[in-house]
Write a protein that holds these residues in place. Sequence first.
Motif, PDB file in Angstrom:
ATOM      1  N   ASP A  80      -2.103   5.011  13.023  1.00 20.03           N
ATOM      2  CA  ASP A  80      -2.698   3.749  12.583  1.00 20.03           C
ATOM      3  C   ASP A  80      -1.694   2.731  12.061  1.00 20.03           C
ATOM      4  O   ASP A  80      -1.920   1.524  12.182  1.00 20.03           O
ATOM      5  CB  ASP A  80      -3.731   4.001  11.477  1.00 20.03           C
ATOM      6  CG  ASP A  80      -4.940   4.768  11.967  1.00 20.03           C
ATOM      7  OD1 ASP A  80      -5.116   4.918  13.195  1.00 20.03           O
ATOM      8  OD2 ASP A  80      -5.711   5.241  11.108  1.00 20.03           O
ATOM      9  N   HIS A  81      -0.582   3.186  11.448  1.00 17.48           N
ATOM     10  CA  HIS A  81       0.306   2.255  10.745  1.00 17.48           C
ATOM     11  C   HIS A  81       1.757   2.230  11.217  1.00 17.48           C
ATOM     12  O   HIS A  81       2.520   1.369  10.778  1.00 17.48           O
ATOM     13  CB  HIS A  81       0.277   2.574   9.240  1.00 17.48           C
ATOM     14  CG  HIS A  81      -1.087   2.464   8.660  1.00 17.48           C
ATOM     15  ND1 HIS A  81      -1.686   1.252   8.393  1.00 17.48           N
ATOM     16  CD2 HIS A  81      -2.004   3.423   8.341  1.00 17.48           C
ATOM     17  CE1 HIS A  81      -2.902   1.468   7.914  1.00 17.48           C
ATOM     18  NE2 HIS A  81      -3.113   2.771   7.875  1.00 17.48           N
ATOM     19  N   TYR A  82       2.155   3.179  12.051  1.00 15.86           N
ATOM     20  CA  TYR A  82       3.557   3.253  12.503  1.00 15.86           C
ATOM     21  C   TYR A  82       3.634   3.405  14.016  1.00 15.86           C
ATOM     22  O   TYR A  82       4.517   4.072  14.539  1.00 15.86           O
ATOM     23  CB  TYR A  82       4.264   4.438  11.819  1.00 15.86           C
ATOM     24  CG  TYR A  82       4.306   4.318  10.315  1.00 15.86           C
ATOM     25  CD1 TYR A  82       5.288   3.561   9.691  1.00 15.86           C
ATOM     26  CD2 TYR A  82       3.352   4.947   9.525  1.00 15.86           C
ATOM     27  CE1 TYR A  82       5.319   3.435   8.312  1.00 15.86           C
ATOM     28  CE2 TYR A  82       3.371   4.828   8.142  1.00 15.86           C
ATOM     29  CZ  TYR A  82       4.356   4.073   7.546  1.00 15.86           C
ATOM     30  OH  TYR A  82       4.388   3.948   6.180  1.00 15.86           O
ATOM     31  N   LYS A 140       8.477   0.166  13.660  1.00 18.39           N
ATOM     32  CA  LYS A 140       7.874   0.800  12.481  1.00 18.39           C
ATOM     33  C   LYS A 140       8.233   2.282  12.396  1.00 18.39           C
ATOM     34  O   LYS A 140       8.499   2.799  11.312  1.00 18.39           O
ATOM     35  CB  LYS A 140       6.358   0.612  12.495  1.00 18.39           C
ATOM     36  CG  LYS A 140       5.934  -0.812  12.211  1.00 18.39           C
ATOM     37  CD  LYS A 140       4.427  -0.945  12.240  1.00 18.39           C
ATOM     38  CE  LYS A 140       4.003  -2.375  11.949  1.00 18.39           C
ATOM     39  NZ  LYS A 140       2.544  -2.523  11.943  1.00 18.39           N
ATOM     40  N   LYS A 181       0.618   4.243   3.826  1.00 19.87           N
ATOM     41  CA  LYS A 181       0.376   3.218   4.842  1.00 19.87           C
ATOM     42  C   LYS A 181       1.585   2.335   5.126  1.00 19.87           C
ATOM     43  O   LYS A 181       1.684   1.752   6.194  1.00 19.87           O
ATOM     44  CB  LYS A 181      -0.810   2.340   4.443  1.00 19.87           C
ATOM     45  CG  LYS A 181      -2.128   3.074   4.489  1.00 19.87           C
ATOM     46  CD  LYS A 181      -3.278   2.163   4.088  1.00 19.87           C
ATOM     47  CE  LYS A 181      -4.587   2.911   4.134  1.00 19.87           C
ATOM     48  NZ  LYS A 181      -5.716   2.054   3.748  1.00 19.87           N
ATOM     49  N   THR A 182       2.494   2.205   4.169  1.00 27.58           N
ATOM     50  CA  THR A 182       3.694   1.392   4.372  1.00 27.58           C
ATOM     51  C   THR A 182       4.924   2.203   3.985  1.00 27.58           C
ATOM     52  O   THR A 182       4.835   3.164   3.213  1.00 27.58           O
ATOM     53  CB  THR A 182       3.671   0.106   3.531  1.00 27.58           C
ATOM     54  OG1 THR A 182       3.782   0.462   2.147  1.00 27.58           O
ATOM     55  CG2 THR A 182       2.419  -0.728   3.771  1.00 27.58           C
TER      56      THR A 182
END
Length: 142
Positions: free
Chosen positions: A36-38, A43, A58-59
Amino acid sequence: MGTRSNIAVEQPNGEVVVAYCHYDGYPEYNGQLLNDHYNNTKKAKDLVNQGYFSSLKKTVAESIEDRVHKDKPFTYPNLDAYLEDVQFDIEWIYIYKDNQWLVSEAPIRKESYLKPLWSVLARQEVSAWTTHTNLNLSLINP
């Protein structure tokens, strides 16, 4: 006790850069966050270049905020060299390669055991849904 995982990126020259994550390495958590985030090269590289994570978030900033160690990532000359060196306590392996995340339970010694993360997550969603609804797929798909 943690569910330890390695999170890696295969570079264009074939080198593999590997980070360590101590907690929540199973696909339902780390796998979902990676998906979902990378889910692009930049990323994935930014994440792995941090080296050590107590827990994935998430980050990148959140992921390194509470880490216990600041170990650098490991670099291997190629994927086979990395797979031969996976430590005994690693339970899941994630590798960003060819613009997608691949995953396998560890230990593995062959690249062919790696599966696309999206397909593993999709199977888990179907499994959770059928368990929740008490649906027996064998009745539908004999």
